[in-house]
Scaffold this motif. Structure first.
Motif, PDB file in Angstrom:
ATOM      1  N   GLU A 206     -15.004 -16.807  -6.086  1.00 13.36           N
ATOM      2  CA  GLU A 206     -15.477 -16.920  -7.483  1.00 13.36           C
ATOM      3  C   GLU A 206     -16.155 -18.258  -7.717  1.00 13.36           C
ATOM      4  OE1 GLU A 206     -12.342 -16.730  -6.214  1.00 13.36           O
ATOM      5  OE2 GLU A 206     -10.983 -16.367  -7.880  1.00 13.36           O
ATOM      6  N   LEU A 207     -16.105 -19.147  -6.701  1.00 14.04           N
ATOM      7  CA  LEU A 207     -16.737 -20.464  -6.829  1.00 14.04           C
ATOM      8  C   LEU A 207     -18.138 -20.463  -6.218  1.00 14.04           C
ATOM      9  CD1 LEU A 207     -13.676 -22.617  -5.644  1.00 14.04           C
ATOM     10  CD2 LEU A 207     -14.349 -22.097  -7.996  1.00 14.04           C
ATOM     11  N   VAL A 208     -18.533 -19.319  -5.679  1.00 13.12           N
ATOM     12  CA  VAL A 208     -19.825 -19.237  -4.980  1.00 13.12           C
ATOM     13  C   VAL A 208     -20.887 -18.708  -5.939  1.00 13.12           C
ATOM     14  CG1 VAL A 208     -21.066 -18.062  -3.115  1.00 13.12           C
ATOM     15  CG2 VAL A 208     -18.752 -18.955  -2.727  1.00 13.12           C
ATOM     16  N   HIS A 209     -21.944 -19.477  -6.120  1.00 12.30           N
ATOM     17  CA  HIS A 209     -23.019 -19.074  -7.031  1.00 12.30           C
ATOM     18  C   HIS A 209     -23.537 -17.690  -6.636  1.00 12.30           C
ATOM     19  CE1 HIS A 209     -27.041 -19.069  -8.880  1.00 12.30           C
ATOM     20  NE2 HIS A 209     -26.446 -19.774  -9.820  1.00 12.30           N
ATOM     21  N   PRO A 210     -23.758 -16.808  -7.620  1.00  6.53           N
ATOM     22  CA  PRO A 210     -24.087 -15.407  -7.285  1.00  6.53           C
ATOM     23  C   PRO A 210     -25.440 -15.204  -6.628  1.00  6.53           C
ATOM     24  CG  PRO A 210     -24.184 -15.768  -9.644  1.00  6.53           C
ATOM     25  CD  PRO A 210     -23.592 -17.008  -9.058  1.00  6.53           C
ATOM     26  N   SER A 211     -26.259 -16.234  -6.526  1.00  5.62           N
ATOM     27  CA  SER A 211     -27.521 -16.076  -5.779  1.00  5.62           C
ATOM     28  C   SER A 211     -27.233 -15.781  -4.311  1.00  5.62           C
ATOM     29  CB  SER A 211     -28.373 -17.340  -5.892  1.00  5.62           C
ATOM     30  OG  SER A 211     -27.626 -18.454  -5.443  1.00  5.62           O
ATOM     31  N   PHE A 212     -26.027 -16.148  -3.853  1.00  7.40           N
ATOM     32  CA  PHE A 212     -25.605 -15.764  -2.498  1.00  7.40           C
ATOM     33  C   PHE A 212     -24.754 -14.506  -2.635  1.00  7.40           C
ATOM     34  CE2 PHE A 212     -22.588 -15.786   1.066  1.00  7.40           C
ATOM     35  CZ  PHE A 212     -23.493 -15.806   2.115  1.00  7.40           C
ATOM     36  N   ASN A 213     -25.142 -13.462  -1.933  1.00  8.03           N
ATOM     37  CA  ASN A 213     -24.449 -12.181  -2.069  1.00  8.03           C
ATOM     38  C   ASN A 213     -23.193 -12.186  -1.196  1.00  8.03           C
ATOM     39  OD1 ASN A 213     -23.707  -9.562  -2.443  1.00  8.03           O
ATOM     40  ND2 ASN A 213     -25.756  -8.716  -2.132  1.00  8.03           N
ATOM     41  N   ILE A 214     -22.167 -12.837  -1.717  1.00  4.48           N
ATOM     42  CA  ILE A 214     -20.983 -13.043  -0.870  1.00  4.48           C
ATOM     43  C   ILE A 214     -20.274 -11.738  -0.559  1.00  4.48           C
ATOM     44  CG2 ILE A 214     -19.353 -13.620  -2.756  1.00  4.48           C
ATOM     45  CD1 ILE A 214     -18.440 -15.852  -0.525  1.00  4.48           C
ATOM     46  N   VAL A 215     -20.252 -10.800  -1.513  1.00  2.88           N
ATOM     47  CA  VAL A 215     -19.567  -9.538  -1.253  1.00  2.88           C
ATOM     48  C   VAL A 215     -20.260  -8.790  -0.101  1.00  2.88           C
ATOM     49  CG1 VAL A 215     -18.990  -7.271  -2.210  1.00  2.88           C
ATOM     50  CG2 VAL A 215     -18.577  -9.344  -3.557  1.00  2.88           C
ATOM     51  N   LYS A 216     -21.577  -8.755  -0.122  1.00  3.81           N
ATOM     52  CA  LYS A 216     -22.315  -8.079   0.964  1.00  3.81           C
ATOM     53  C   LYS A 216     -21.962  -8.716   2.313  1.00  3.81           C
ATOM     54  CE  LYS A 216     -26.916  -7.235   2.865  1.00  3.81           C
ATOM     55  NZ  LYS A 216     -26.511  -7.670   4.204  1.00  3.81           N
ATOM     56  N   HIS A 217     -21.961 -10.044   2.353  1.00  2.09           N
ATOM     57  CA  HIS A 217     -21.695 -10.724   3.613  1.00  2.09           C
ATOM     58  C   HIS A 217     -20.257 -10.499   4.081  1.00  2.09           C
ATOM     59  CE1 HIS A 217     -25.544 -12.725   2.848  1.00  2.09           C
ATOM     60  NE2 HIS A 217     -25.559 -12.896   4.150  1.00  2.09           N
ATOM     61  N   MET A 218     -19.318 -10.440   3.136  1.00  2.00           N
ATOM     62  CA  MET A 218     -17.923 -10.159   3.515  1.00  2.00           C
ATOM     63  C   MET A 218     -17.820  -8.749   4.100  1.00  2.00           C
ATOM     64  SD  MET A 218     -16.262 -11.818   0.105  1.00  2.00           S
ATOM     65  CE  MET A 218     -14.564 -11.355   0.270  1.00  2.00           C
ATOM     66  N   CYS A 219     -18.529  -7.807   3.476  1.00  3.98           N
ATOM     67  CA  CYS A 219     -18.491  -6.416   3.964  1.00  3.98           C
ATOM     68  C   CYS A 219     -19.164  -6.298   5.332  1.00  3.98           C
ATOM     69  CB  CYS A 219     -19.189  -5.495   2.961  1.00  3.98           C
ATOM     70  SG  CYS A 219     -18.319  -5.386   1.384  1.00  3.98           S
ATOM     71  N   ASP A 220     -20.249  -7.024   5.510  1.00  2.95           N
ATOM     72  CA  ASP A 220     -20.980  -6.938   6.787  1.00  2.95           C
ATOM     73  C   ASP A 220     -20.123  -7.336   7.986  1.00  2.95           C
ATOM     74  OD1 ASP A 220     -23.253  -6.104   5.537  1.00  2.95           O
ATOM     75  OD2 ASP A 220     -24.326  -8.009   5.682  1.00  2.95           O
TER      76      ASP A 220
END
Ligand code: SAM
Length: 283
Positions: A206-220
């Motif tokens: 939740e501290l990661v700016h949403p311009s980085f798609n963290i959920v996608k990268h976690m799923c990948d």
């Protein structure tokens, strides 16, 4: 003192919270923030704007003065969606005046146990490859190691935390794969679905700016489950996590909102426990 919100009732073998406080989930301000973060933030800009050098500058506490850096700072002041990793700087600070102290994350509290119990429950075996995103001092990895897990990975931006990890839990630290990096670069560099379980205890993603798609990268990078204890609604960069995970093939299979309803020693903890499973996982 008895808290009316905490009255527990046995009901068909389940402990049931009569009045969980879920007002955060309907708060209009939070809903707007989550909507903006999930659906209105362009994500294609991130790799065009953020370079390897930017990560090194944050991790090495370098003062940043390049023209490119100044332009990006300026753009991020004007445009809320402009890619940035500056939010990690306060965590990566290794100076004597650093704001955060890893000692705060040493205690294996009831929420830590809840998280580790759930990672344990979904792990396919003791050799499952398990990543703690934002491992800090290693309290969760230490517990997993004690339970027999032997293929553990941790990543964190805070050098003091990783050093304390090595001091406090030297055997565990020596047997883990530890990375001093930002989530953004670490996840971007991984190839294939190398993890069985990715877990984190926030605030982290939740501290990661949403311009980085963290959920996608976690799923990948995950072939099995993602186990989260996070603040779903009330952080600046909270997203609609369940929709985002679904978009990348992961289904919510367990939710405990808030975790405090089962943590009698942590009655004010507003975080949620969420478990996502890859939709096409063959068990
Ligand atoms: C609130 S603490 C939680 C620590 C740990 N999960 C726990 O509960 O013990 C947040 C952690 O995330 C790390 N962190 C925050 N943003 C990060 C980023 N972008 N990349 C890597 N680590 C980050 C911090 O250094 C810190 O250790």
């Amino acid at each position: 003192m008895q808290d009316n919100n905490k009255i527990l009732q046995e009901n068909n073998g389940f402990k049931k919270l009569l009045h969980p406080n879920l007002s955060n989930f309907t708060n209009k301000h939070h809903l707007w923030t989550q909507f903006r973060n999930s659906f209105l933030t362009p994500r294609f800009l991130f790799p065009l704007v953020i370079r390897d050098q930017d990560y090194d500058d944050i991790l090495n506490n370098n003062s940043k003065t390049s023209v490119r850096w100044l332009i990006n700072r300026f753009m991020s002041k004007i445009f809320w969606f402009w890619p940035r990793i500056i939010d990690a700087a306060v965590w990566a600070d290794s100076s004597d005046t650093a704001h955060y102290d890893p000692s705060y994350y040493l205690e294996f509290d009831s929420c830590a146990k809840l998280l580790v119990d759930n990672v344990d429950a979904y792990a396919s075996g003791y050799d499952a490859r398990i990543l703690d995103l934002g491992c800090n001092i290693g309290r969760h990895l230490h517990a997993l190691h004690s339970r027999g897990y032997n293929n553990l990975v941790g990543v964190d931006a805070m050098p003091a935390a990783l050093q304390r990890f090595k001091d406090e839990f030297s055997i565990v630290a020596a047997s883990c794969e530890l990375h001093h990096d930002l989530f953004q670069r670490f996840l971007s560099k991984q190839t294939g679905r190398s993890l069985d379980i990715l877990f984190t205890r926030g605030a982290t993603i939740e501290l990661v700016h949403p311009s980085f798609n963290i959920v996608k990268h976690m799923c990948d990078v995950t072939r099995g489950h993602v186990v989260l204890v996070i603040h779903e609604t009330n952080q600046k960069f909270s997203c609609f996590y369940t929709q985002e995970f679904a978009r990348h093939g992961f289904v919510l299979v367990k939710a405990l909102r808030p975790v405090s309803q089962t943590l009698e020693s942590d009655v004010n903890n507003p975080a949620s426990l969420l478990v996502y499973q890859r939709g096409d996982l063959v068990l």
